[in-house]
Design a protein around this motif. Sequence first.
Motif, PDB file in Angstrom:
ATOM      1  N   TYR A  21      51.706  44.888  36.902  1.00 30.94           N
ATOM      2  CA  TYR A  21      50.571  43.975  36.769  1.00 30.94           C
ATOM      3  C   TYR A  21      49.339  44.533  37.471  1.00 30.94           C
ATOM      4  O   TYR A  21      48.215  44.451  36.964  1.00 30.94           O
ATOM      5  CB  TYR A  21      50.935  42.608  37.331  1.00 30.94           C
ATOM      6  CG  TYR A  21      49.944  41.519  36.962  1.00 30.94           C
ATOM      7  CD1 TYR A  21      49.516  41.364  35.643  1.00 30.94           C
ATOM      8  CD2 TYR A  21      49.439  40.645  37.916  1.00 30.94           C
ATOM      9  CE1 TYR A  21      48.618  40.375  35.293  1.00 30.94           C
ATOM     10  CE2 TYR A  21      48.538  39.648  37.580  1.00 30.94           C
ATOM     11  CZ  TYR A  21      48.133  39.518  36.259  1.00 30.94           C
ATOM     12  OH  TYR A  21      47.236  38.531  35.913  1.00 30.94           O
ATOM     13  N   THR A  22      49.543  45.127  38.642  1.00 27.94           N
ATOM     14  CA  THR A  22      48.435  45.746  39.364  1.00 27.94           C
ATOM     15  C   THR A  22      47.879  46.938  38.574  1.00 27.94           C
ATOM     16  O   THR A  22      46.655  47.125  38.477  1.00 27.94           O
ATOM     17  CB  THR A  22      48.899  46.223  40.748  1.00 27.94           C
ATOM     18  OG1 THR A  22      49.377  45.091  41.494  1.00 27.94           O
ATOM     19  CG2 THR A  22      47.765  46.891  41.508  1.00 27.94           C
ATOM     20  N   ARG A  23      48.771  47.720  37.984  1.00 29.93           N
ATOM     21  CA  ARG A  23      48.364  48.935  37.261  1.00 29.93           C
ATOM     22  C   ARG A  23      47.587  48.612  35.991  1.00 29.93           C
ATOM     23  O   ARG A  23      46.596  49.265  35.672  1.00 29.93           O
ATOM     24  CB  ARG A  23      49.606  49.759  36.914  1.00 29.93           C
ATOM     25  CG  ARG A  23      49.307  51.040  36.140  1.00 29.93           C
ATOM     26  CD  ARG A  23      50.578  51.738  35.699  1.00 29.93           C
ATOM     27  NE  ARG A  23      51.334  52.244  36.824  1.00 29.93           N
ATOM     28  CZ  ARG A  23      52.648  52.085  37.003  1.00 29.93           C
ATOM     29  NH1 ARG A  23      53.352  51.438  36.103  1.00 29.93           N
ATOM     30  NH2 ARG A  23      53.239  52.587  38.055  1.00 29.93           N
ATOM     31  N   ILE A  24      48.042  47.601  35.236  1.00 24.95           N
ATOM     32  CA  ILE A  24      47.460  47.375  33.907  1.00 24.95           C
ATOM     33  C   ILE A  24      46.357  46.322  33.891  1.00 24.95           C
ATOM     34  O   ILE A  24      45.666  46.172  32.881  1.00 24.95           O
ATOM     35  CB  ILE A  24      48.556  46.962  32.896  1.00 24.95           C
ATOM     36  CG1 ILE A  24      49.056  45.534  33.165  1.00 24.95           C
ATOM     37  CG2 ILE A  24      49.700  47.956  32.901  1.00 24.95           C
ATOM     38  CD1 ILE A  24      50.022  45.014  32.106  1.00 24.95           C
ATOM     39  N   ARG A  25      46.188  45.609  34.988  1.00 25.89           N
ATOM     40  CA  ARG A  25      45.273  44.468  34.976  1.00 25.89           C
ATOM     41  C   ARG A  25      43.873  44.784  34.465  1.00 25.89           C
ATOM     42  O   ARG A  25      43.268  43.982  33.752  1.00 25.89           O
ATOM     43  CB  ARG A  25      45.207  43.850  36.374  1.00 25.89           C
ATOM     44  CG  ARG A  25      44.662  42.435  36.377  1.00 25.89           C
ATOM     45  CD  ARG A  25      45.017  41.694  37.651  1.00 25.89           C
ATOM     46  NE  ARG A  25      44.677  40.284  37.539  1.00 25.89           N
ATOM     47  CZ  ARG A  25      44.995  39.358  38.450  1.00 25.89           C
ATOM     48  NH1 ARG A  25      45.678  39.720  39.509  1.00 25.89           N
ATOM     49  NH2 ARG A  25      44.652  38.111  38.281  1.00 25.89           N
ATOM     50  N   PRO A  26      43.313  45.967  34.789  1.00 31.04           N
ATOM     51  CA  PRO A  26      41.965  46.251  34.254  1.00 31.04           C
ATOM     52  C   PRO A  26      41.937  46.461  32.740  1.00 31.04           C
ATOM     53  O   PRO A  26      40.855  46.468  32.138  1.00 31.04           O
ATOM     54  CB  PRO A  26      41.575  47.552  34.982  1.00 31.04           C
ATOM     55  CG  PRO A  26      42.474  47.645  36.160  1.00 31.04           C
ATOM     56  CD  PRO A  26      43.759  47.024  35.720  1.00 31.04           C
ATOM     57  N   HIS A  27      43.112  46.619  32.125  1.00 37.16           N
ATOM     58  CA  HIS A  27      43.168  47.006  30.714  1.00 37.16           C
ATOM     59  C   HIS A  27      43.804  45.958  29.803  1.00 37.16           C
ATOM     60  O   HIS A  27      43.976  46.211  28.610  1.00 37.16           O
ATOM     61  CB  HIS A  27      43.935  48.318  30.582  1.00 37.16           C
ATOM     62  CG  HIS A  27      43.439  49.387  31.507  1.00 37.16           C
ATOM     63  ND1 HIS A  27      42.206  49.997  31.350  1.00 37.16           N
ATOM     64  CD2 HIS A  27      44.000  49.931  32.615  1.00 37.16           C
ATOM     65  CE1 HIS A  27      42.033  50.876  32.322  1.00 37.16           C
ATOM     66  NE2 HIS A  27      43.096  50.859  33.103  1.00 37.16           N
ATOM     67  N   VAL A  28      44.162  44.796  30.364  1.00 35.38           N
ATOM     68  CA  VAL A  28      44.716  43.706  29.559  1.00 35.38           C
ATOM     69  C   VAL A  28      44.015  42.408  29.938  1.00 35.38           C
ATOM     70  O   VAL A  28      43.329  42.336  30.964  1.00 35.38           O
ATOM     71  CB  VAL A  28      46.244  43.547  29.747  1.00 35.38           C
ATOM     72  CG1 VAL A  28      46.978  44.801  29.320  1.00 35.38           C
ATOM     73  CG2 VAL A  28      46.585  43.171  31.178  1.00 35.38           C
ATOM     74  N   LEU A  29      44.197  41.411  29.106  1.00 40.18           N
ATOM     75  CA  LEU A  29      43.607  40.102  29.368  1.00 40.18           C
ATOM     76  C   LEU A  29      44.643  39.167  29.976  1.00 40.18           C
ATOM     77  O   LEU A  29      45.826  39.222  29.625  1.00 40.18           O
ATOM     78  CB  LEU A  29      43.093  39.490  28.064  1.00 40.18           C
ATOM     79  CG  LEU A  29      42.051  40.284  27.292  1.00 40.18           C
ATOM     80  CD1 LEU A  29      41.776  39.609  25.947  1.00 40.18           C
ATOM     81  CD2 LEU A  29      40.774  40.413  28.098  1.00 40.18           C
ATOM     82  N   GLN A  30      44.185  38.296  30.887  1.00 37.36           N
ATOM     83  CA  GLN A  30      45.055  37.197  31.309  1.00 37.36           C
ATOM     84  C   GLN A  30      44.914  36.117  30.237  1.00 37.36           C
ATOM     85  O   GLN A  30      43.887  35.467  30.124  1.00 37.36           O
ATOM     86  CB  GLN A  30      44.667  36.641  32.672  1.00 37.36           C
ATOM     87  CG  GLN A  30      45.638  35.537  33.117  1.00 37.36           C
ATOM     88  CD  GLN A  30      45.293  34.925  34.457  1.00 37.36           C
ATOM     89  OE1 GLN A  30      44.350  34.144  34.549  1.00 37.36           O
ATOM     90  NE2 GLN A  30      46.045  35.265  35.492  1.00 37.36           N
ATOM     91  N   THR A  31      45.947  35.949  29.448  1.00 39.77           N
ATOM     92  CA  THR A  31      45.856  35.036  28.306  1.00 39.77           C
ATOM     93  C   THR A  31      46.045  33.590  28.748  1.00 39.77           C
ATOM     94  O   THR A  31      46.760  33.305  29.717  1.00 39.77           O
ATOM     95  CB  THR A  31      46.908  35.399  27.246  1.00 39.77           C
ATOM     96  OG1 THR A  31      48.200  35.453  27.853  1.00 39.77           O
ATOM     97  CG2 THR A  31      46.593  36.750  26.622  1.00 39.77           C
ATOM     98  N   PRO A  32      45.425  32.658  28.042  1.00 40.76           N
ATOM     99  CA  PRO A  32      45.486  31.253  28.459  1.00 40.76           C
ATOM    100  C   PRO A  32      46.829  30.595  28.167  1.00 40.76           C
ATOM    101  O   PRO A  32      47.598  31.047  27.314  1.00 40.76           O
ATOM    102  CB  PRO A  32      44.374  30.602  27.625  1.00 40.76           C
ATOM    103  CG  PRO A  32      44.259  31.467  26.409  1.00 40.76           C
ATOM    104  CD  PRO A  32      44.536  32.863  26.881  1.00 40.76           C
ATOM    105  N   VAL A  33      47.091  29.526  28.898  1.00 46.38           N
ATOM    106  CA  VAL A  33      48.237  28.652  28.656  1.00 46.38           C
ATOM    107  C   VAL A  33      47.674  27.314  28.202  1.00 46.38           C
ATOM    108  O   VAL A  33      46.848  26.720  28.901  1.00 46.38           O
ATOM    109  CB  VAL A  33      49.093  28.462  29.932  1.00 46.38           C
ATOM    110  CG1 VAL A  33      50.180  27.417  29.692  1.00 46.38           C
ATOM    111  CG2 VAL A  33      49.710  29.788  30.358  1.00 46.38           C
ATOM    112  N   VAL A  34      48.085  26.865  27.028  1.00 41.64           N
ATOM    113  CA  VAL A  34      47.568  25.598  26.490  1.00 41.64           C
ATOM    114  C   VAL A  34      48.717  24.664  26.148  1.00 41.64           C
ATOM    115  O   VAL A  34      49.826  25.098  25.833  1.00 41.64           O
ATOM    116  CB  VAL A  34      46.698  25.836  25.238  1.00 41.64           C
ATOM    117  CG1 VAL A  34      45.514  26.722  25.564  1.00 41.64           C
ATOM    118  CG2 VAL A  34      47.517  26.445  24.114  1.00 41.64           C
ATOM    119  N   GLN A  35      48.445  23.377  26.225  1.00 45.95           N
ATOM    120  CA  GLN A  35      49.470  22.375  25.919  1.00 45.95           C
ATOM    121  C   GLN A  35      49.525  22.122  24.419  1.00 45.95           C
ATOM    122  O   GLN A  35      48.495  22.067  23.743  1.00 45.95           O
ATOM    123  CB  GLN A  35      49.183  21.078  26.655  1.00 45.95           C
ATOM    124  CG  GLN A  35      50.307  20.044  26.526  1.00 45.95           C
ATOM    125  CD  GLN A  35      50.166  18.922  27.549  1.00 45.95           C
ATOM    126  OE1 GLN A  35      49.394  19.021  28.497  1.00 45.95           O
ATOM    127  NE2 GLN A  35      50.913  17.849  27.349  1.00 45.95           N
TER     128      GLN A  35
END
Length: 252
Positions: A21-35
């Motif tokens: 997660y530390t390595r790839i964080r600049p290159h991926v999106l934190q995707t949303p969680v929706v109900q």
Amino acid sequence: MAAPAGQASCSGLAEAAFAAYTRIRPHVLQTPVVQSGWLGAVGKCTALLKLESEQYANSFKARGAVNKVKSLTAEKLSRGLVTCSTGNHALAFLHACSTSPAAQQAAHTIYLPTTADPAKVAKLKAQGGHVVQYGDDCVLAEYEARRVAAEQGSTYISPYNDWEVMAGQGTVAVELLEQLPDGIDVCIVPVGGGGLIGGIAAVLKAADPACLVVGVQPAASAVMRQSVEAGRIVEAPSSGSLLTLSDATAGG
């Protein structure tokens, strides 16, 4: 797939996912969680969706592909890269290569079955992918990709059966733990080759052993489930694998 020496399969994979997660964080999106009200009504529960469809390359596959490419040495990249996919991993692979100048310069070949979604094939070619279609099943395409990689001395990148790829997919669960601090009772995960559920289960079970992780496959192509039940690999043609809208989870 064996874990790297000195790492226990589950706890080691969970640790690898947090490192990924530390390595790839600049290159991926934190995707949303929706109900989802509809799913909640059907299941009589609070149902939440993790929208990996909004990820780069429109799939969670970007996570594993980026983590794998970022883990490769310059020497391994210089040998050239070979991968195989039904489409989603291939698109993620091209995204991963774009995050590394050395990977951008590496020769690459992407193997897809002849049954791959034409829209995905066209998209890969439009993005500069060197695509070879082989066989009418993802397993046949993978066998050929592995054979060619071994023959050429290239670096083969599996879409699922790889420690760094699984760790990258496990970052979905790392984000879920951040986004849902009150905990997760049940996590339902689609299963194709098993890389996603392997990474997610390792992380969630490390955080809370009581969390139930459930794998799902299309009824028309439940080869992984059949293989687990049989205690051996069940070949897709003999298992009654049929066409399904969920092409990314077909076969296993």
